[in-house]
Design a protein around this motif. Sequence first.
Motif, PDB file in Angstrom:
ATOM      1  N   LEU A 224       0.831  -1.214   0.000  1.00 33.20           N
ATOM      2  CA  LEU A 224       0.000   0.000   0.000  1.00 33.20           C
ATOM      3  C   LEU A 224       0.861   1.259   0.000  1.00 33.20           C
ATOM      4  N   LEU A 225       1.929   1.239   0.769  1.00 34.19           N
ATOM      5  CA  LEU A 225       2.791   2.421   0.865  1.00 34.19           C
ATOM      6  C   LEU A 225       3.604   2.630  -0.415  1.00 34.19           C
ATOM      7  N   LEU A 226       4.212   1.561  -0.906  1.00 34.89           N
ATOM      8  CA  LEU A 226       5.202   1.697  -1.984  1.00 34.89           C
ATOM      9  C   LEU A 226       4.657   1.343  -3.367  1.00 34.89           C
ATOM     10  N   GLY A 227       3.553   0.604  -3.391  1.00 34.73           N
ATOM     11  CA  GLY A 227       3.000   0.164  -4.683  1.00 34.73           C
ATOM     12  C   GLY A 227       3.461  -1.240  -4.991  1.00 34.73           C
ATOM     13  N   PRO A 228       2.538  -2.212  -5.084  1.00 35.93           N
ATOM     14  CA  PRO A 228       2.950  -3.621  -5.231  1.00 35.93           C
ATOM     15  C   PRO A 228       3.766  -3.897  -6.491  1.00 35.93           C
ATOM     16  N   TYR A 229       3.388  -3.273  -7.605  1.00 31.73           N
ATOM     17  CA  TYR A 229       4.125  -3.525  -8.859  1.00 31.73           C
ATOM     18  C   TYR A 229       5.442  -2.758  -8.884  1.00 31.73           C
ATOM     19  N   LEU A 230       5.417  -1.543  -8.345  1.00 32.87           N
ATOM     20  CA  LEU A 230       6.628  -0.711  -8.301  1.00 32.87           C
ATOM     21  C   LEU A 230       7.667  -1.368  -7.393  1.00 32.87           C
ATOM     22  N   LEU A 231       7.170  -1.970  -6.343  1.00 32.65           N
ATOM     23  CA  LEU A 231       7.990  -2.685  -5.369  1.00 32.65           C
ATOM     24  C   LEU A 231       8.730  -3.844  -6.038  1.00 32.65           C
ATOM     25  N   GLN A 232       7.995  -4.585  -6.856  1.00 31.72           N
ATOM     26  CA  GLN A 232       8.587  -5.725  -7.568  1.00 31.72           C
ATOM     27  C   GLN A 232       9.656  -5.253  -8.542  1.00 31.72           C
ATOM     28  N   GLU A 233       9.325  -4.168  -9.252  1.00 29.22           N
ATOM     29  CA  GLU A 233      10.251  -3.689 -10.277  1.00 29.22           C
ATOM     30  C   GLU A 233      11.477  -3.028  -9.642  1.00 29.22           C
ATOM     31  N   ASN A 234      11.241  -2.259  -8.566  1.00 34.87           N
ATOM     32  CA  ASN A 234      12.321  -1.663  -7.776  1.00 34.87           C
ATOM     33  C   ASN A 234      13.349  -0.950  -8.675  1.00 34.87           C
ATOM     34  N   ASN A 235      12.871  -0.080  -9.567  1.00 35.20           N
ATOM     35  CA  ASN A 235      13.776   0.560 -10.533  1.00 35.20           C
ATOM     36  C   ASN A 235      14.460   1.793  -9.938  1.00 35.20           C
ATOM     37  N   PRO A 236      15.412   2.413 -10.644  1.00 34.72           N
ATOM     38  CA  PRO A 236      16.170   3.529 -10.069  1.00 34.72           C
ATOM     39  C   PRO A 236      15.314   4.733  -9.661  1.00 34.72           C
ATOM     40  N   VAL A 237      14.258   5.037 -10.408  1.00 31.40           N
ATOM     41  CA  VAL A 237      13.398   6.188 -10.061  1.00 31.40           C
ATOM     42  C   VAL A 237      12.653   5.897  -8.751  1.00 31.40           C
ATOM     43  N   PHE A 238      12.173   4.679  -8.633  1.00 27.94           N
ATOM     44  CA  PHE A 238      11.493   4.229  -7.412  1.00 27.94           C
ATOM     45  C   PHE A 238      12.441   4.339  -6.215  1.00 27.94           C
ATOM     46  N   ARG A 239      13.666   3.873  -6.386  1.00 29.37           N
ATOM     47  CA  ARG A 239      14.641   3.907  -5.290  1.00 29.37           C
ATOM     48  C   ARG A 239      14.977   5.347  -4.905  1.00 29.37           C
ATOM     49  N   LYS A 240      15.092   6.197  -5.920  1.00 35.24           N
ATOM     50  CA  LYS A 240      15.398   7.617  -5.665  1.00 35.24           C
ATOM     51  C   LYS A 240      14.275   8.264  -4.848  1.00 35.24           C
ATOM     52  N   LYS A 241      13.030   7.982  -5.256  1.00 36.39           N
ATOM     53  CA  LYS A 241      11.878   8.567  -4.557  1.00 36.39           C
ATOM     54  C   LYS A 241      11.899   8.189  -3.069  1.00 36.39           C
ATOM     55  N   TRP A 242      12.083   6.902  -2.805  1.00 35.38           N
ATOM     56  CA  TRP A 242      11.966   6.446  -1.417  1.00 35.38           C
ATOM     57  C   TRP A 242      13.199   6.774  -0.588  1.00 35.38           C
ATOM     58  N   GLN A 243      14.341   6.934  -1.251  1.00 34.80           N
ATOM     59  CA  GLN A 243      15.527   7.417  -0.541  1.00 34.80           C
ATOM     60  C   GLN A 243      15.274   8.855  -0.049  1.00 34.80           C
ATOM     61  N   MET A 244      14.677   9.675  -0.934  1.00 42.02           N
ATOM     62  CA  MET A 244      14.362  11.066  -0.578  1.00 42.02           C
ATOM     63  C   MET A 244      13.306  11.117   0.527  1.00 42.02           C
ATOM     64  N   GLU A 245      12.272  10.280   0.405  1.00 39.60           N
ATOM     65  CA  GLU A 245      11.221  10.229   1.436  1.00 39.60           C
ATOM     66  C   GLU A 245      11.826   9.852   2.791  1.00 39.60           C
ATOM     67  N   LYS A 246      12.701   8.859   2.743  1.00 35.73           N
ATOM     68  CA  LYS A 246      13.332   8.384   3.986  1.00 35.73           C
ATOM     69  C   LYS A 246      14.128   9.524   4.640  1.00 35.73           C
ATOM     70  N   GLU A 247      14.871  10.271   3.834  1.00 36.38           N
ATOM     71  CA  GLU A 247      15.664  11.389   4.378  1.00 36.38           C
ATOM     72  C   GLU A 247      14.759  12.449   5.020  1.00 36.38           C
ATOM     73  N   THR A 248      13.609  12.711   4.369  1.00 39.11           N
ATOM     74  CA  THR A 248      12.639  13.667   4.928  1.00 39.11           C
ATOM     75  C   THR A 248      12.116  13.167   6.276  1.00 39.11           C
ATOM     76  N   TRP A 249      11.762  11.880   6.326  1.00 40.60           N
ATOM     77  CA  TRP A 249      11.232  11.300   7.571  1.00 40.60           C
ATOM     78  C   TRP A 249      12.266  11.353   8.687  1.00 40.60           C
ATOM     79  N   LEU A 250      13.539  11.106   8.341  1.00 44.45           N
ATOM     80  CA  LEU A 250      14.598  11.138   9.356  1.00 44.45           C
ATOM     81  C   LEU A 250      14.747  12.540   9.944  1.00 44.45           C
TER      82      LEU A 250
END
Length: 236
Positions: free
Chosen positions: A175-201
């Motif tokens: 639900l949070l990350l997207g089931p298909y996006l999660l499977q694909e785990n591509n560079p744009v997806f990783r960039k997005k969640w790396q940035m989100e993680k930094e914001t949360w920290l």
Amino acid sequence: MNSEKLSKRLETVAKYVPVGARLADIGSDHAYLPCYLVSNGLISHAIAGEVVEGPYQSAKRHVEELGLFQKILVRKGDGLEVIQPGEVDIISIAGMGGSLIASILEQGKEKLEQVKRLVLQPNISAISIREWLLDNGWGLIIEEIIEEDDKIYEILVAERGNEHEPYQNNLEQGLLLGPYLLQENNPVFRKKWQMEKETWLKILNQLQHASPSSQNEDKRQELLKKIKLVEEILEK
């Protein structure tokens, strides 16, 4: 921007509108998407809905300039108010927050009975849409994540039924990350969640220095949970 050329974001949305569909584009802005699809013979007609006077007038003007006013109806109204039940089979909503898109679908639920597909592009909080789809019997069939002009966008495509199918492994993470996006785990997806993680920290750091309260503690726990879900994926 014109009807011949769409932004990458809208081009991705357009790709998931089936040829020959009867489309309602909600929050249509300048009606770029319906104009592009009709001009290129991909759909026969469309409804462009706008609630704000300025964009409504812009959409009307754009449709008239292209001579498409017999094929594209520009209507002013809130959300799905602009369509009648059975009038369209595809609905697109792009460029709004996820929770707003979810509330538009919720408020116009009775208009969705004969709709076959939803093509949704939230600017933030795609989780709000995934939760709404799951609760209302719509199954995600496609997700795509793209980057354009330093912004990252998710496009969600849903059809009726099989709403639990994409989430077989981990509902919360899906639900949070997207089931298909999660499977694909591509560079744009990783960039997005790396940035989100930094914001949360950063927020977490601020909360450590805030005066203790149950509200702050709840928020802290929620952030820690989300950070853990994201780290599990980023470490793969």
